[in-house]
Design a protein around this motif. Structure first.
Motif, PDB file in Angstrom:
ATOM      1  N   GLY A 133       0.810  -1.224   0.000  1.00  0.00           N
ATOM      2  CA  GLY A 133       0.000   0.000   0.000  1.00  0.00           C
ATOM      3  C   GLY A 133       0.834   1.260   0.000  1.00  0.00           C
ATOM      4  O   GLY A 133       0.344   2.325   0.349  1.00  0.00           O
ATOM      5  N   GLN A 134       2.110   1.117  -0.404  1.00  0.00           N
ATOM      6  CA  GLN A 134       2.988   2.305  -0.436  1.00  0.00           C
ATOM      7  C   GLN A 134       3.150   2.821  -1.867  1.00  0.00           C
ATOM      8  O   GLN A 134       2.875   2.095  -2.821  1.00  0.00           O
ATOM      9  N   LEU A 135       3.634   4.046  -1.967  1.00  0.00           N
ATOM     10  CA  LEU A 135       3.828   4.613  -3.299  1.00  0.00           C
ATOM     11  C   LEU A 135       5.129   4.126  -3.923  1.00  0.00           C
ATOM     12  O   LEU A 135       6.116   3.884  -3.231  1.00  0.00           O
ATOM     13  N   VAL A 136       5.118   4.033  -5.246  1.00  0.00           N
ATOM     14  CA  VAL A 136       6.298   3.706  -6.028  1.00  0.00           C
ATOM     15  C   VAL A 136       7.092   5.022  -6.187  1.00  0.00           C
ATOM     16  O   VAL A 136       6.474   6.086  -6.300  1.00  0.00           O
ATOM     17  N   PRO A 137       8.440   4.966  -6.183  1.00  0.00           N
ATOM     18  CA  PRO A 137       9.224   6.215  -6.249  1.00  0.00           C
ATOM     19  C   PRO A 137       8.834   7.110  -7.436  1.00  0.00           C
ATOM     20  O   PRO A 137       8.565   6.631  -8.538  1.00  0.00           O
ATOM     21  N   ASP A 138       8.848   8.422  -7.153  1.00  0.00           N
ATOM     22  CA  ASP A 138       8.450   9.415  -8.151  1.00  0.00           C
ATOM     23  C   ASP A 138       9.180   9.239  -9.485  1.00  0.00           C
ATOM     24  O   ASP A 138       8.559   9.316 -10.552  1.00  0.00           O
ATOM     25  N   ALA A 139      10.511   9.017  -9.415  1.00  0.00           N
ATOM     26  CA  ALA A 139      11.295   8.980 -10.657  1.00  0.00           C
ATOM     27  C   ALA A 139      10.789   7.878 -11.600  1.00  0.00           C
ATOM     28  O   ALA A 139      10.697   8.085 -12.820  1.00  0.00           O
ATOM     29  N   LEU A 140      10.435   6.721 -11.034  1.00  0.00           N
ATOM     30  CA  LEU A 140       9.946   5.608 -11.869  1.00  0.00           C
ATOM     31  C   LEU A 140       8.620   5.968 -12.521  1.00  0.00           C
ATOM     32  O   LEU A 140       8.392   5.722 -13.707  1.00  0.00           O
ATOM     33  N   ILE A 141       7.739   6.555 -11.710  1.00  0.00           N
ATOM     34  CA  ILE A 141       6.396   6.891 -12.194  1.00  0.00           C
ATOM     35  C   ILE A 141       6.461   7.978 -13.261  1.00  0.00           C
ATOM     36  O   ILE A 141       5.764   7.918 -14.281  1.00  0.00           O
ATOM     37  N   ILE A 142       7.323   8.959 -13.036  1.00  0.00           N
ATOM     38  CA  ILE A 142       7.420  10.085 -13.981  1.00  0.00           C
ATOM     39  C   ILE A 142       7.923   9.582 -15.344  1.00  0.00           C
ATOM     40  O   ILE A 142       7.386   9.937 -16.384  1.00  0.00           O
ATOM     41  N   ASP A 143       8.932   8.681 -15.318  1.00  0.00           N
ATOM     42  CA  ASP A 143       9.428   8.090 -16.580  1.00  0.00           C
ATOM     43  C   ASP A 143       8.313   7.358 -17.307  1.00  0.00           C
ATOM     44  O   ASP A 143       8.153   7.461 -18.513  1.00  0.00           O
ATOM     45  N   LEU A 144       7.539   6.599 -16.520  1.00  0.00           N
ATOM     46  CA  LEU A 144       6.476   5.763 -17.086  1.00  0.00           C
ATOM     47  C   LEU A 144       5.423   6.623 -17.784  1.00  0.00           C
ATOM     48  O   LEU A 144       5.044   6.373 -18.924  1.00  0.00           O
ATOM     49  N   ILE A 145       4.994   7.668 -17.115  1.00  0.00           N
ATOM     50  CA  ILE A 145       3.884   8.482 -17.638  1.00  0.00           C
ATOM     51  C   ILE A 145       4.360   9.363 -18.795  1.00  0.00           C
ATOM     52  O   ILE A 145       3.638   9.577 -19.759  1.00  0.00           O
ATOM     53  N   GLN A 146       5.616   9.800 -18.697  1.00  0.00           N
ATOM     54  CA  GLN A 146       6.167  10.672 -19.739  1.00  0.00           C
ATOM     55  C   GLN A 146       6.135   9.980 -21.094  1.00  0.00           C
ATOM     56  O   GLN A 146       5.751  10.557 -22.097  1.00  0.00           O
ATOM     57  N   GLU A 147       6.518   8.706 -21.070  1.00  0.00           N
ATOM     58  CA  GLU A 147       6.545   7.929 -22.305  1.00  0.00           C
ATOM     59  C   GLU A 147       5.127   7.780 -22.882  1.00  0.00           C
ATOM     60  O   GLU A 147       4.904   7.971 -24.058  1.00  0.00           O
ATOM     61  N   LYS A 148       4.164   7.477 -21.991  1.00  0.00           N
ATOM     62  CA  LYS A 148       2.779   7.249 -22.448  1.00  0.00           C
ATOM     63  C   LYS A 148       2.169   8.526 -23.017  1.00  0.00           C
ATOM     64  O   LYS A 148       1.404   8.486 -23.972  1.00  0.00           O
ATOM     65  N   MET A 149       2.497   9.665 -22.387  1.00  0.00           N
ATOM     66  CA  MET A 149       1.898  10.931 -22.820  1.00  0.00           C
ATOM     67  C   MET A 149       2.310  11.319 -24.234  1.00  0.00           C
ATOM     68  O   MET A 149       1.636  12.086 -24.897  1.00  0.00           O
ATOM     69  N   LYS A 150       3.464  10.767 -24.675  1.00  0.00           N
ATOM     70  CA  LYS A 150       3.978  11.123 -26.008  1.00  0.00           C
ATOM     71  C   LYS A 150       3.303  10.300 -27.110  1.00  0.00           C
ATOM     72  O   LYS A 150       3.473  10.573 -28.288  1.00  0.00           O
ATOM     73  N   ALA A 151       2.540   9.274 -26.725  1.00  0.00           N
ATOM     74  CA  ALA A 151       1.938   8.376 -27.727  1.00  0.00           C
ATOM     75  C   ALA A 151       0.942   9.146 -28.596  1.00  0.00           C
ATOM     76  O   ALA A 151       0.292  10.085 -28.129  1.00  0.00           O
ATOM     77  N   ALA A 183       6.370  17.890 -11.733  1.00  0.00           N
ATOM     78  CA  ALA A 183       6.967  17.271 -12.925  1.00  0.00           C
ATOM     79  C   ALA A 183       5.964  17.265 -14.080  1.00  0.00           C
ATOM     80  O   ALA A 183       6.330  17.508 -15.234  1.00  0.00           O
ATOM     81  N   LEU A 184       4.709  17.018 -13.765  1.00  0.00           N
ATOM     82  CA  LEU A 184       3.673  17.009 -14.810  1.00  0.00           C
ATOM     83  C   LEU A 184       3.567  18.397 -15.455  1.00  0.00           C
ATOM     84  O   LEU A 184       3.537  18.517 -16.687  1.00  0.00           O
ATOM     85  N   ASP A 185       3.527  19.436 -14.619  1.00  0.00           N
ATOM     86  CA  ASP A 185       3.448  20.802 -15.162  1.00  0.00           C
ATOM     87  C   ASP A 185       4.630  21.073 -16.097  1.00  0.00           C
ATOM     88  O   ASP A 185       4.468  21.664 -17.165  1.00  0.00           O
ATOM     89  N   GLN A 186       5.820  20.613 -15.669  1.00  0.00           N
ATOM     90  CA  GLN A 186       7.019  20.864 -16.490  1.00  0.00           C
ATOM     91  C   GLN A 186       6.957  20.102 -17.817  1.00  0.00           C
ATOM     92  O   GLN A 186       7.268  20.648 -18.872  1.00  0.00           O
ATOM     93  N   MET A 187       6.496  18.832 -17.734  1.00  0.00           N
ATOM     94  CA  MET A 187       6.398  18.024 -18.971  1.00  0.00           C
ATOM     95  C   MET A 187       5.441  18.680 -19.949  1.00  0.00           C
ATOM     96  O   MET A 187       5.703  18.768 -21.145  1.00  0.00           O
ATOM     97  N   LEU A 188       4.311  19.147 -19.428  1.00  0.00           N
ATOM     98  CA  LEU A 188       3.292  19.743 -20.292  1.00  0.00           C
ATOM     99  C   LEU A 188       3.780  21.070 -20.873  1.00  0.00           C
ATOM    100  O   LEU A 188       3.548  21.364 -22.042  1.00  0.00           O
ATOM    101  N   LYS A 189       4.476  21.839 -20.039  1.00  0.00           N
ATOM    102  CA  LYS A 189       4.977  23.144 -20.494  1.00  0.00           C
ATOM    103  C   LYS A 189       5.918  22.976 -21.695  1.00  0.00           C
ATOM    104  O   LYS A 189       5.835  23.718 -22.665  1.00  0.00           O
ATOM    105  N   LYS A 190       6.760  21.938 -21.606  1.00  0.00           N
ATOM    106  CA  LYS A 190       7.698  21.675 -22.708  1.00  0.00           C
ATOM    107  C   LYS A 190       6.968  21.410 -24.016  1.00  0.00           C
ATOM    108  O   LYS A 190       7.478  21.645 -25.093  1.00  0.00           O
TER     109      LYS A 190
END
Ligand code: AMP
Length: 213
Positions: free
Chosen positions: A56-74, A95-102
């Motif tokens: 029931g714990q969170l997965v580290p931010d860095a892993l999640i951010i990599d995962l979502i970044q790739e999907k958002m580019k599809a 991180a989401l705001d930064q990805m979207l801003k780019k």
């Protein structure tokens, strides 16, 4: 249209995302689903995430951010997407705001689902999920016609390991401690819209459509 569906586990984000996908013609990006897929395929990120998810714990931010970044580019995310279960920490939201801003994009709506804790516990501990199409059922409040089989696609129903009572408690604590600050992050930006998500799937869906208009 880019929409963040925000709320605790069991508040109905996934169910509503599935309904909204058809109405808005944009895909659902569920980080929980992506992690479960990575686990079932034996991918390294799945191996790293599994133990944390089971507790029931969170997965580290860095892993999640990599995962979502790739999907958002599809290509299917060209016209937008529905974020379900992301961001779950303020660092992820930044991180989401930064990805979207780019990409010269921005979030259009943040919708926060409000459900009291006792209801969340009941929903999660009785939940059954289709292993093929992801549709959610409930042993008492939304039973299937044929036991163990999805009404929609005939897939096999499973009970998620992290829907066991002790893990549910841990997930709700994690939400309060680590994810609730994300609500404040969006509130400060004047983006947060809250809805009472205790009603039927249809009622909640109508409320969301009302907010989007
Ligand atoms: P969910 O299907 O959204 O309830 O997510 C299941 C589990 O996956 C969570 O309890 C976390 O362990 C992990 N997870 C999903 N999304 C995230 C996220 N954005 N950040 C960290 N962990 C996550």
């Amino acid at each position: 249209m880019i929409i963040v569906l925000f709320g605790p586990p069991g508040s109905g984000k996934g169910t509503q995302a599935k309904a909204l996908m058809d109405k808005l013609s944009v895909p659902q990006l569920s980080t929980g689903d992506m992690l479960r897929e990575a686990i079932s395929q034996g991918k390294p990120i799945g191996v790293k995430a599994k133990g944390l998810m089971d507790m029931g714990q969170l997965v580290p931010d860095a892993l999640i951010i990599d995962l979502i970044q790739e999907k958002m580019k599809a290509p299917d995310c060209k016209n937008g997407f529905l974020l379900d279960g992301f961001p779950r920490t303020v660092s992820q939201a930044v991180a989401l705001d930064q990805m979207l801003k780019k990409q010269s994009r921005k979030i259009d709506h943040v919708i926060s689902f409000q459900v009291p804790k006792d209801k969340l516990v009941k929903r999660l501990t009785g939940r059954l999920v289709c292993s093929a199409c992801g549709t959610s059922y409930h042993e008492l409040t939304k039973p299937v016609t044929k036991q163990g089989v999805c009404d929609k696609c005939g897939g096999k129903l499973i009970k998620r390991k992290d829907d066991e009572a002790n893990v549910v408690e841990a997930r709700l604590d994690t939400f309060q401690e680590e994810t609730m600050p994300v609500e404040g992050y969006y509130q400060k930006q004047g983006m947060l819209r809250t809805i009472d998500a205790t009603g039927s799937e249809r009622e909640v869906s109508d409320k969301i459509m009302g907010l989007l208009q």
